[in-house]
Design an enzyme around this catalytic site. Structure first.
Site, PDB file in Angstrom:
ATOM      1  N   ALA A 211     -41.778  96.358 105.642  1.00 33.29           N
ATOM      2  CA  ALA A 211     -43.196  96.713 105.628  1.00 33.29           C
ATOM      3  C   ALA A 211     -44.008  95.440 105.424  1.00 33.29           C
ATOM      4  O   ALA A 211     -43.638  94.584 104.623  1.00 33.29           O
ATOM      5  CB  ALA A 211     -43.491  97.710 104.514  1.00 33.29           C
ATOM      6  N   GLY A 227     -41.786  90.217 105.396  1.00 36.83           N
ATOM      7  CA  GLY A 227     -42.219  91.553 105.025  1.00 36.83           C
ATOM      8  C   GLY A 227     -41.499  92.032 103.779  1.00 36.83           C
ATOM      9  O   GLY A 227     -40.666  91.324 103.201  1.00 36.83           O
ATOM     10  N   GLU A 228     -41.821  93.234 103.355  1.00 37.60           N
ATOM     11  CA  GLU A 228     -41.172  93.835 102.189  1.00 37.60           C
ATOM     12  C   GLU A 228     -39.883  94.529 102.596  1.00 37.60           C
ATOM     13  O   GLU A 228     -39.826  95.185 103.634  1.00 37.60           O
ATOM     14  CB  GLU A 228     -42.083  94.870 101.529  1.00 37.60           C
ATOM     15  CG  GLU A 228     -43.223  94.292 100.729  1.00 37.60           C
ATOM     16  CD  GLU A 228     -43.932  95.365  99.917  1.00 37.60           C
ATOM     17  OE1 GLU A 228     -44.465  95.040  98.855  1.00 37.60           O
ATOM     18  OE2 GLU A 228     -43.955  96.538 100.348  1.00 37.60           O
ATOM     19  N   ALA A 229     -38.873  94.413 101.746  1.00 37.39           N
ATOM     20  CA  ALA A 229     -37.655  95.196 101.896  1.00 37.39           C
ATOM     21  C   ALA A 229     -37.742  96.463 101.053  1.00 37.39           C
ATOM     22  O   ALA A 229     -37.046  97.446 101.311  1.00 37.39           O
ATOM     23  CB  ALA A 229     -36.437  94.378 101.485  1.00 37.39           C
ATOM     24  N   ARG A 234     -39.847  91.108  98.702  1.00 36.43           N
ATOM     25  CA  ARG A 234     -39.937  90.634 100.076  1.00 36.43           C
ATOM     26  C   ARG A 234     -38.565  90.231 100.606  1.00 36.43           C
ATOM     27  O   ARG A 234     -37.593  90.166  99.866  1.00 36.43           O
ATOM     28  CB  ARG A 234     -40.862  89.410 100.150  1.00 36.43           C
ATOM     29  CG  ARG A 234     -42.351  89.690 100.251  1.00 36.43           C
ATOM     30  CD  ARG A 234     -42.900  90.544  99.158  1.00 36.43           C
ATOM     31  NE  ARG A 234     -44.365  90.532  99.186  1.00 36.43           N
ATOM     32  CZ  ARG A 234     -45.117  91.398  98.546  1.00 36.43           C
ATOM     33  NH1 ARG A 234     -44.561  92.368  97.847  1.00 36.43           N
ATOM     34  NH2 ARG A 234     -46.440  91.317  98.598  1.00 36.43           N
TER      35      ARG A 234
END
Length: 368
Positions: A211, A227-229, A234
């Site tokens: 995300a 992005g974010e995991a 991140r």
């Protein structure tokens, strides 16, 4: 050694106010979306509320012009794309009719000729927030983003908690204290055909969904960067989608912004050089997570990166810096360069300026 240093020379161009990249945005602008069509830039939503603006970059007197307001209410993290002269806006986070924060899966279309919006009778098979959108062969492709049910449930719980700080703390601890795979970020690739307004399955990542990634595409290749995991954590991963031939191929490139990665970064191309810049994250969160702390960013301060990286000879090189750390603005291709509009800086402050990053012979020029 000298040759390497020369190849990574940083050229910071300083310009007077009347020679700035673009006029300041009408309002401080972050967490919104934007697109470009025939040298006209369109931006809206995020901190601009329901407002949309356009700017003709070729006009002698460049100025932002207000457009018809977006009919779907204020939204953060929506995405947008131009296809066949129309602007499509996908999803986002906003308030529903009951005033609850939620993820949307709808699509709106803006017609520049009539300055009018219409909500399409089309819904993606999953929520769209924190997702990325790109266009290939006349279709919009969407991937990544948070899980709609989990995200909406979190905000429903917060709403029910009201101002009870003890309950809110418990909700937050419960929400953040899970492994990355338990958030079910979207790893599917969906396609949207504007001619039929139908959504289709187009593939899925062999790894995991993210995300707040940065996205850039050129020809048959698209790159998803960082992005974010999971919320607060991140990734430094870089994924490549290759549409060459009949079969979509997913590749994993060398990481960037290691070890913690960032979200809300900016990506683009200049003279065939892949650029990644800025973004925000929590330094130390990756180490915390690897040591078994699922609530990896607890107690950490969000930091904003000013780094500019170039993909060169199969690896990433830090090749320049922004004037200050920045994230969550809009990335657009313009003048064979990466155009950054708005964003936020330290403390979450929304900004009104634009930045242009150009590359020639592996030398980075930053115009403010």
């Amino acid at each position: 050694m000298n040759k390497t240093i020369t190849a990574l020379t940083i050229i910071m161009a300083s310009f007077a106010t009347n020679a700035s990249v673009l006029p300041e945005t009408p309002v401080p602008f972050k967490s919104g979306t934007g697109a470009i069509d025939n040298d006209t830039v369109y931006i809206g939503l995020g901190s601009a509320g329901t407002a949309w603006y356009k700017l003709d970059t070729q006009a002698k007197d460049k100025k932002w012009t207000a457009l018809a307001a977006f009919p779907g209410g204020p939204r953060d993290q929506a995405t947008s794309a131009f296809i066949d002269g129309n602007l499509y806006v996908f999803g986002g986070i906003g308030k529903n009719s009951e005033g609850l924060t939620q993820v949307f899966n709808d699509v709106h279309k803006y017609n520049p000729k009539t300055n009018s919006w219409v909500k399409l009778m089309s819904h993606a098979p999953m929520g769209m927030a924190g997702h990325v959108t790109f266009v290939h062969n006349g279709k919009a492709y969407v991937t990544g983003g948070v899980n709609q049910n989990i995200f909406n449930g979190y905000f429903e719980d917060l709403n029910e908690a009201g101002k009870d700080s003890t309950t809110i703390d418990k909700i937050n601890a419960h929400y953040f204290d899970k492994k990355a795979e338990d958030y079910f970020f979207n790893k599917f690739l969906l396609s949207f055909d504007p001619s039929t307004q139908q959504w289709s399955y187009a593939g899925e990542s062999p790894w995991y969904g993210t995300a707040g990634a940065a996205v850039v595409n050129k020809g048959d290749k698209t790159w998803l960067i960082n992005g974010e995991a999971k919320p607060g954590l991140r990734t430094d991963a870089v994924f490549e989608l290759d549409f060459t031939g009949n079969n979509l191929k997913w590749n994993k490139l060398a990481p960037v912004a290691s070890p913690d990665g960032v979200a809300g970064g900016f990506a683009g191309m200049s003279n065939d050089s892949l650029i990644f810049a800025g973004g925000a994250g929590f330094k130390g969160s990756r180490e915390n997570y690897q040591n078994g702390k699922n609530y990896a960013h607890e107690g950490l301060k969000k930091s904003y990166s000013a780094d500019i990286h170039l993909w060169h000879n199969g690896k990433w090189d830090k090749s320049g810096e922004l004037s200050q750390g920045r994230a969550y603005g809009v990335s657009l291709p313009w003048n064979n360069s990466l155009l950054i509009i708005g964003g936020e800086t330290a403390g979450g402050k929304a900004v009104t300026d634009s930045v242009l990053i150009s590359v020639k012979d592996n030398k980075v020029t930053v115009q403010n």
